[in-house]
Motif scaffolding. Structure first.
Motif, PDB file in Angstrom:
ATOM      1  N   UNK A   1    -117.183   4.728 -78.601  1.00  0.00           N
ATOM      2  CA  UNK A   1    -117.469   3.552 -79.662  1.00  0.00           C
ATOM      3  C   UNK A   1    -118.437   2.895 -79.363  1.00  0.00           C
ATOM      4  N   UNK A   2    -118.572   2.214 -77.977  1.00  0.00           N
ATOM      5  CA  UNK A   2    -119.729   1.467 -77.718  1.00  0.00           C
ATOM      6  C   UNK A   2    -121.045   2.170 -77.655  1.00  0.00           C
ATOM      7  N   UNK A   3    -121.021   3.395 -77.518  1.00  0.00           N
ATOM      8  CA  UNK A   3    -122.233   4.369 -77.624  1.00  0.00           C
ATOM      9  C   UNK A   3    -122.742   4.326 -78.859  1.00  0.00           C
ATOM     10  N   UNK A   4    -121.897   4.727 -79.792  1.00  0.00           N
ATOM     11  CA  UNK A   4    -122.056   4.786 -81.214  1.00  0.00           C
ATOM     12  C   UNK A   4    -122.714   3.427 -81.652  1.00  0.00           C
ATOM     13  N   UNK A   5    -122.086   2.407 -81.338  1.00  0.00           N
ATOM     14  CA  UNK A   5    -122.443   0.978 -81.811  1.00  0.00           C
ATOM     15  C   UNK A   5    -123.781   0.784 -81.139  1.00  0.00           C
ATOM     16  N   UNK A   6    -124.274   1.091 -80.003  1.00  0.00           N
ATOM     17  CA  UNK A   6    -125.449   0.958 -79.442  1.00  0.00           C
ATOM     18  C   UNK A   6    -126.824   1.744 -80.099  1.00  0.00           C
ATOM     19  N   UNK A   7    -126.375   2.941 -80.508  1.00  0.00           N
ATOM     20  CA  UNK A   7    -127.243   3.812 -81.352  1.00  0.00           C
ATOM     21  C   UNK A   7    -127.408   3.113 -82.863  1.00  0.00           C
ATOM     22  N   UNK A   8    -126.164   2.869 -83.330  1.00  0.00           N
ATOM     23  CA  UNK A   8    -126.250   2.112 -84.769  1.00  0.00           C
ATOM     24  C   UNK A   8    -127.089   0.888 -84.725  1.00  0.00           C
ATOM     25  N   UNK A   9    -126.709  -0.137 -83.882  1.00  0.00           N
ATOM     26  CA  UNK A   9    -127.233  -1.492 -83.701  1.00  0.00           C
ATOM     27  C   UNK A   9    -129.011  -1.208 -83.701  1.00  0.00           C
ATOM     28  N   UNK A  10    -129.444  -0.119 -82.717  1.00  0.00           N
ATOM     29  CA  UNK A  10    -130.908   0.175 -82.421  1.00  0.00           C
ATOM     30  C   UNK A  10    -131.437   0.501 -83.679  1.00  0.00           C
ATOM     31  N   UNK A  11    -130.882   1.553 -84.353  1.00  0.00           N
ATOM     32  CA  UNK A  11    -131.446   2.179 -85.474  1.00  0.00           C
ATOM     33  C   UNK A  11    -131.585   1.143 -86.654  1.00  0.00           C
ATOM     34  N   UNK A  12    -130.651   0.431 -87.069  1.00  0.00           N
ATOM     35  CA  UNK A  12    -130.689  -0.671 -88.084  1.00  0.00           C
ATOM     36  C   UNK A  12    -131.718  -1.598 -87.676  1.00  0.00           C
ATOM     37  N   UNK A  13    -131.656  -2.193 -86.554  1.00  0.00           N
ATOM     38  CA  UNK A  13    -132.581  -3.084 -85.962  1.00  0.00           C
ATOM     39  C   UNK A  13    -134.256  -2.597 -86.253  1.00  0.00           C
ATOM     40  N   UNK A  14    -134.395  -1.124 -85.781  1.00  0.00           N
ATOM     41  CA  UNK A  14    -135.587  -0.682 -86.150  1.00  0.00           C
ATOM     42  C   UNK A  14    -136.056  -0.612 -87.671  1.00  0.00           C
ATOM     43  N   UNK A  15    -135.089  -0.157 -88.348  1.00  0.00           N
ATOM     44  CA  UNK A  15    -135.369  -0.164 -89.832  1.00  0.00           C
ATOM     45  C   UNK A  15    -135.628  -1.315 -90.318  1.00  0.00           C
ATOM     46  N   UNK A  16    -134.951  -2.345 -90.084  1.00  0.00           N
ATOM     47  CA  UNK A  16    -135.198  -3.567 -90.641  1.00  0.00           C
ATOM     48  C   UNK A  16    -136.602  -3.980 -90.150  1.00  0.00           C
ATOM     49  N   UNK A  17    -136.825  -4.098 -88.941  1.00  0.00           N
ATOM     50  CA  UNK A  17    -138.401  -4.344 -88.187  1.00  0.00           C
ATOM     51  C   UNK A  17    -139.278  -3.512 -89.241  1.00  0.00           C
ATOM     52  N   UNK A  18    -139.195  -2.144 -89.466  1.00  0.00           N
ATOM     53  CA  UNK A  18    -140.362  -1.277 -90.233  1.00  0.00           C
ATOM     54  C   UNK A  18    -140.368  -1.979 -91.651  1.00  0.00           C
ATOM     55  N   UNK A  19    -139.254  -2.260 -92.375  1.00  0.00           N
ATOM     56  CA  UNK A  19    -139.302  -2.481 -93.734  1.00  0.00           C
ATOM     57  C   UNK A  19    -140.123  -3.984 -93.775  1.00  0.00           C
ATOM     58  N   UNK A  20    -139.896  -4.789 -92.816  1.00  0.00           N
ATOM     59  CA  UNK A  20    -140.438  -6.290 -92.824  1.00  0.00           C
ATOM     60  C   UNK A  20    -141.881  -5.840 -92.233  1.00  0.00           C
ATOM     61  N   UNK A  21    -142.069  -5.459 -91.249  1.00  0.00           N
ATOM     62  CA  UNK A  21    -143.357  -5.215 -90.438  1.00  0.00           C
ATOM     63  C   UNK A  21    -144.442  -4.365 -91.333  1.00  0.00           C
ATOM     64  N   UNK A  22    -144.128  -3.415 -91.953  1.00  0.00           N
ATOM     65  CA  UNK A  22    -145.045  -2.495 -92.657  1.00  0.00           C
ATOM     66  C   UNK A  22    -145.812  -3.242 -93.656  1.00  0.00           C
ATOM     67  N   UNK A  23    -145.121  -3.862 -94.757  1.00  0.00           N
ATOM     68  CA  UNK A  23    -145.875  -4.895 -95.579  1.00  0.00           C
ATOM     69  C   UNK A  23    -146.662  -5.860 -95.031  1.00  0.00           C
ATOM     70  N   UNK A  24    -146.066  -6.680 -93.872  1.00  0.00           N
ATOM     71  CA  UNK A  24    -146.498  -7.898 -93.294  1.00  0.00           C
ATOM     72  C   UNK A  24    -148.063  -7.404 -92.559  1.00  0.00           C
ATOM     73  N   UNK A  25    -147.716  -6.372 -91.789  1.00  0.00           N
ATOM     74  CA  UNK A  25    -149.069  -5.598 -91.260  1.00  0.00           C
ATOM     75  C   UNK A  25    -150.236  -5.507 -92.308  1.00  0.00           C
ATOM     76  N   UNK A  26    -149.902  -4.875 -93.527  1.00  0.00           N
ATOM     77  CA  UNK A  26    -150.749  -4.503 -94.350  1.00  0.00           C
ATOM     78  C   UNK A  26    -151.558  -5.577 -95.082  1.00  0.00           C
ATOM     79  N   UNK A  27    -150.530  -6.764 -95.280  1.00  0.00           N
ATOM     80  CA  UNK A  27    -151.242  -8.062 -95.713  1.00  0.00           C
ATOM     81  C   UNK A  27    -152.131  -8.702 -94.654  1.00  0.00           C
ATOM     82  N   UNK A  28    -151.614  -8.386 -93.454  1.00  0.00           N
ATOM     83  CA  UNK A  28    -152.560  -9.161 -92.356  1.00  0.00           C
ATOM     84  C   UNK A  28    -153.997  -8.270 -92.257  1.00  0.00           C
ATOM     85  N   UNK A  29    -153.897  -7.023 -92.391  1.00  0.00           N
ATOM     86  CA  UNK A  29    -155.167  -6.106 -92.334  1.00  0.00           C
ATOM     87  C   UNK A  29    -156.038  -6.538 -93.495  1.00  0.00           C
TER      88      UNK A  29
END
Length: 592
Positions: free
Chosen positions: A59-87
């Motif tokens: 369960x801890x291993x599954x949580x580790x992968x789940x938390x890492x995937x969700x955090x990466x997805x949120x970073x990409x959803x926020x980071x991509x438009x932010x980077x585009x607007x900066x450029x």
């Protein structure tokens, strides 16, 4: 003897000091750790079976992968438009926004985690504000849950997603978008068919970095998460602190390492993106005799071609501009992202000047009380002095060894260059908790646990990687004909390096030294393993204080750690400005 002399004259020999440190402190110990996980010399899988035999571990291993995937997805959803607007912003605004993203990237992760404890706590900023407004009658449970973990992790990792995206997007030729628009494509079609595919290498690099680093997160989930939000790194750290049976610890570490290696292999170790494009090109070139969904889709696309051609003819010479919504939504989104990145640090700095006995925002009065508390307490300024000593030693060692390695790698063959670079960057591309366990194993064999020398060596294996990356980028733009000209004037290799190469790559070396110092000064996970119970650095002292008591002095320490990268950025800018001024002064003299 002749063979050794011949090897000594080869540039690749300059990488030997860096590889020797990496091999002794990290390479050999991690191999021994792997053998320990297999119960060598019996070589059994009993430790791995024991890990997967417990449902709590799975369960801890599954949580580790789940938390890492969700955090990466949120970073990409926020980071991509932010980077585009900066450029797409103007040059001056773009540089300002990039600096605002770099500042939290260089700020201590521990200080940023502490900021979220202050903001989300039961007596924190948000709950106090809602209570004073009468919107709630009791504090909301904003901390010690999964949402708090995501908020803090995304805040720490978002700059690491935005910066690679900005780097790739700035290299995309804007005329391609203009050409697509001139051929009748709408703004979204031009973006989706032209810009987005070209930005995929940045998406892959940013996602890869964020996910792999999230796998090794230890401090932030332990500080703001609940007991049900523990990650595998927290599990490994608790194993180390409660009982030091190396076999199960080694098995847990290699399970985490296997996930990171699998992701790196799946997405490709070549971060430039050329490999992926080559594979796609090969796949596209294969003919298919069977009607596919793509073929049917292409037929359907041909149907509205005549009407689109007529509309393109009408709209060809009409002036087009961005819609009013895009002019409003884009800047508002960038402001919100910058607020999210910088506001927690601003809160900590402001609250550190509180005059009361507890931290409050806004402060009822201004005082330097907690800074005086810091400088009056020997345990605090002693830990700070230890961190400075270790940071300077790491910066000197890493800069000398890393610069030599970067110089040798730049002169090596492309295949060998790639392998050497990946070997040197390994400690900063795998979960830090694995690096900590392996380094502890190696330094314990050398009897260096709990010593400054051990901590310097442990920090240096990561700091050398940063120096190699920065100096290699500087050497990539270096004109080698200058060296050839100096050697044609009978200058020796050492004289050529000291009189020609070194002055021209000095800004890169200074930048590498600054990053090495910041890496060492902010390090807490590896230090907690190799520092023992007698050696306390400032981040380690701060982490112990956050876990055991609520001392407002921590706010003053966090403020100092937040202001440190700003001071370094100003120092780097002054160095760059002076070198540019000197070069401009030398050019007219050379022309005369």
């Amino acid at each position: 003897m002749q063979m050794l002399q011949k090897f000594g004259r080869m540039p690749i020999a300059l990488t030997v000091p860096a590889l020797a440190i990496l091999l002794v402190v990290f390479g050999v110990p991690i191999v021994q750790l792997f053998l320990t996980s297999l119960n060598a010399p019996d070589l059994s899988m009993v430790n791995y079976r024991a890990f997967f035999g417990r449902s709590a571990n799975v369960r801890v291993l599954y949580q580790t992968i789940e938390i890492s995937l969700v955090a990466t997805a949120i970073c990409l959803i926020i980071g991509y438009p932010a980077a585009y607007l900066i450029v797409t912003a103007s040059k001056r605004l773009r540089m300002t926004l990039i600096v605002l993203v770099v500042i939290p990237y260089l700020t201590s992760g521990l200080a940023r985690t502490y900021a979220w404890i202050i903001i989300l706590g039961d007596g924190g900023l948000i709950n106090n504000l809602l209570l004073e407004l009468g919107l709630i009658s009791s504090p909301l449970p904003l901390i010690y849950n999964r949402m708090a973990v995501y908020i803090a992790m995304v805040h720490i990792m978002l700059p690491m997603m935005i910066l690679p995206l900005v780097s790739v997007m700035m290299g995309i030729d804007r005329s391609l978008m203009a050409a697509a628009r001139s051929m009748g494509a709408g703004p979204f079609t031009a973006f989706w068919r032209v810009f987005f595919p070209l930005s995929l290498p940045g998406v892959r690099s940013g996602s890869l970095l964020v996910f792999v680093i999230c796998l090794g997160f230890y401090i932030t989930p332990a500080a703001v998460g609940g007991l049900r939000d523990a990650m595998l790194s927290t599990f490994i750290a608790s194993q180390v602190s409660t009982g030091f049976d190396m076999a199960p610890i080694a098995a847990s570490s290699f399970i985490l390492l296997a996930i990171a290696v699998a992701v790196l292999s799946l997405l490709g170790l070549d971060l430039s993106g050329t490999q992926g494009r080559a594979v796609q090109a090969v796949r596209k070139s294969r003919p298919s005799r069977r009607p596919s969904f793509g073929t049917i889709k292409s037929y359907l696309r041909e149907l509205p071609v005549s009407s689109r051609a007529k509309r393109w003819t009408v709209q060809l010479y009409q002036a087009r501009g961005d819609s009013q919504w895009s002019k409003i939504v884009g800047p508002v989104f960038v402001v919100v992202v910058m607020f999210y990145l910088l506001f927690p640090e601003a809160v900590v700095i402001i609250m550190s000047f509180s005059a009361g006995s507890v931290l409050e925002f806004p402060p009822s009065g201004l005082s330097l009380r907690w800074y005086r508390s810091f400088f009056d307490d020997p345990s605090w300024y002693g830990a700070a002095w230890t961190s400075i000593q270790i940071g300077v030693a790491v910066a000197v060692l890493s800069t000398v060894v890393g610069t030599l390695a970067a110089y040798g790698i730049s002169r090596a063959r492309p295949q060998l260059r790639s392998s050497l670079t990946m070997a040197i960057l390994t400690p900063i591309t795998i979960p830090v908790i694995v690096v900590g366990v392996a380094t502890y194993f190696g330094l314990a064999n050398l009897g260096l646990i709990g010593s400054k020398t051990g901590i310097v060596l442990a920090h240096s294996i990561g700091a050398i990687g940063y120096v190699v990356v920065i100096v290699s980028a500087t050497l990539a733009n270096f004109d080698r004909t200058l060296e050839q000209a100096a050697m044609s004037m009978r200058a020796g290799p050492l004289q050529t390096f000291m009189r020609v190469t070194l002055p021209l790559i000095r800004p890169g070396i200074i930048g590498g030294a600054v990053f090495a110092f910041i890496h060492s000064f902010d390090e807490v996970v590896v230090t907690s393993f190799v520092g023992g119970f007698s050696m306390y650095t400032l981040p380690l002292k701060m982490w112990e204080n956050i876990r055991n008591q609520i001392d407002p002095t921590v706010a003053a320490v966090a403020s100092l750690l937040t202001l440190l990268p700003v001071i370094w950025l100003v120092a780097l800018y002054v160095t760059w400005w002076r070198s540019r001024r000197t070069s401009h002064r030398v050019l007219p003299e050379a022309q005369v």
